[in-house]
Design an enzyme around this catalytic site. Structure first.
Site, PDB file in Angstrom:
ATOM      1  N   ASP A   1       0.851  -1.180   0.000  1.00  0.00           N
ATOM      2  CA  ASP A   1       0.000   0.000   0.000  1.00  0.00           C
ATOM      3  C   ASP A   1       0.891   1.235   0.000  1.00  0.00           C
ATOM      4  O   ASP A   1       1.482   1.580   1.017  1.00  0.00           O
ATOM      5  CB  ASP A   1      -0.906  -0.010   1.234  1.00  0.00           C
TER       6      ASP A   1
ATOM      7  N   ASP B   1       3.622   0.532  -5.545  1.00  0.00           N
ATOM      8  CA  ASP B   1       3.648   1.091  -6.899  1.00  0.00           C
ATOM      9  C   ASP B   1       4.907   0.646  -7.641  1.00  0.00           C
ATOM     10  O   ASP B   1       4.844   0.261  -8.813  1.00  0.00           O
ATOM     11  CB  ASP B   1       3.604   2.619  -6.851  1.00  0.00           C
TER      12      ASP B   1
ATOM     13  N   THR C   1      -5.445   9.622  17.393  1.00  0.00           N
ATOM     14  CA  THR C   1      -6.462  10.669  17.538  1.00  0.00           C
ATOM     15  C   THR C   1      -7.866  10.137  17.270  1.00  0.00           C
ATOM     16  O   THR C   1      -8.828  10.887  17.334  1.00  0.00           O
ATOM     17  CB  THR C   1      -6.182  11.834  16.566  1.00  0.00           C
TER      18      THR C   1
ATOM     19  N   GLY D   1     -17.056   3.656  15.283  1.00  0.00           N
ATOM     20  CA  GLY D   1     -16.992   2.201  15.192  1.00  0.00           C
ATOM     21  C   GLY D   1     -15.731   1.658  14.539  1.00  0.00           C
ATOM     22  O   GLY D   1     -15.629   0.468  14.278  1.00  0.00           O
ATOM     23  N   SER D   2     -14.748   2.515  14.303  1.00  0.00           N
ATOM     24  CA  SER D   2     -13.519   2.051  13.660  1.00  0.00           C
ATOM     25  C   SER D   2     -12.636   1.297  14.648  1.00  0.00           C
ATOM     26  O   SER D   2     -12.709   1.517  15.851  1.00  0.00           O
ATOM     27  CB  SER D   2     -12.734   3.241  13.096  1.00  0.00           C
ATOM     28  N   ASP D   3     -11.801   0.401  14.120  1.00  0.00           N
ATOM     29  CA  ASP D   3     -10.835  -0.278  14.976  1.00  0.00           C
ATOM     30  C   ASP D   3      -9.851   0.724  15.557  1.00  0.00           C
ATOM     31  O   ASP D   3      -9.441   0.607  16.706  1.00  0.00           O
ATOM     32  CB  ASP D   3     -10.091  -1.362  14.183  1.00  0.00           C
TER      33      ASP D   3
ATOM     34  N   TRP E   1     -12.135  -8.904  23.754  1.00  0.00           N
ATOM     35  CA  TRP E   1     -11.815  -9.914  22.737  1.00  0.00           C
ATOM     36  C   TRP E   1     -10.675 -10.829  23.181  1.00  0.00           C
ATOM     37  O   TRP E   1     -10.348 -11.787  22.488  1.00  0.00           O
ATOM     38  CB  TRP E   1     -11.406  -9.221  21.440  1.00  0.00           C
ATOM     39  N   GLY E   2     -10.009 -10.500  24.273  1.00  0.00           N
ATOM     40  CA  GLY E   2      -8.864 -11.286  24.712  1.00  0.00           C
ATOM     41  C   GLY E   2      -7.569 -10.856  24.065  1.00  0.00           C
ATOM     42  O   GLY E   2      -6.573 -11.578  24.094  1.00  0.00           O
ATOM     43  N   LYS E   3      -7.538  -9.655  23.490  1.00  0.00           N
ATOM     44  CA  LYS E   3      -6.322  -9.145  22.853  1.00  0.00           C
ATOM     45  C   LYS E   3      -5.383  -8.496  23.878  1.00  0.00           C
ATOM     46  O   LYS E   3      -4.197  -8.361  23.643  1.00  0.00           O
ATOM     47  CB  LYS E   3      -6.689  -8.136  21.760  1.00  0.00           C
TER      48      LYS E   3
END
Length: 183
Positions: free
Chosen positions: A49, A54, A119, A125-127, A138-140
């Site tokens: 990415d 590229d 920030t 709702g984003s990670d 989640w156990g992370k």
């Protein structure tokens, strides 16, 4: 790299590409140079990415066949987490990288320590915006851990965090070992 893959059977992964870049950069001002010198893997699940992707794309028109194996990297990173006595996460920013690191710690029933610096807010709702308590659910991150989220721009705040933690202890140890160093 393509020549090495064809002639020597080198299996390239994103972390091996970053290691090669650190070697070829050969500049002590580069983080990747020091990672190469100290054999510290840099896992980059989104290596393609951006500019590197590229360049790989353009190069592939005249020289097809370069393969980057992301599966080897995910196995290596997850295995490092699973077999570690303790793990900690310092995550600058969010998105794919945050998710990747947290998931590796999920494989070991959670990280022992966690600091998130970004920030992003939780409301969309984003990670990236998810708070550490969501990662705990989640156990992370281990249930008994005391994680921290710093709501700030990482490139401004991280140098201050380093100066007040790692660097402070590093220089205090040096001063104790050598009384001739200026206070």
């Amino acid at each position: 790299m393509l020549k090495e893959q064809r002639e020597e059977g080198t299996l390239w992964t994103p972390s091996k590409v970053v290691q090669r870049l650190g070697k070829e950069i050969n500049n002590p001002e580069s983080v990747y140079y020091w990672c190469y010198k100290n054999n510290i893997p840099v896992f980059s699940p989104a290596l393609t990415d951006g500019s590197i992707g590229d360049m790989i794309y353009f190069h592939s028109y005249k020289n097809q066949g370069l393969v980057l194996d992301i599966v080897e990297d995910i196995r290596r990173m997850n295995s490092q987490a699973v077999y570690a006595q303790n793990t900690g996460m310092i995550i600058l920013g969010g998105g794919l990288v945050k998710h990747h690191i947290c998931n590796a710690n999920l494989m070991r029933n959670g990280a022992d320590f966690a600091v998130f610096v970004n920030t992003a807010q939780e409301f969309d709702g984003s990670d990236s915006g998810a708070r550490p308590d969501e990662a705990k659910s989640w156990g992370k991150i281990k249930k008994d851990a005391n994680p921290v989220k710093v709501y700030a721009e990482a490139t401004l705040v991280f140098p201050l965090i380093v100066a007040e933690t790692f660097a402070r202890y590093f220089y205090s140890d040096i001063k104790q070992q050598s009384p001739t160093i200026n206070q």
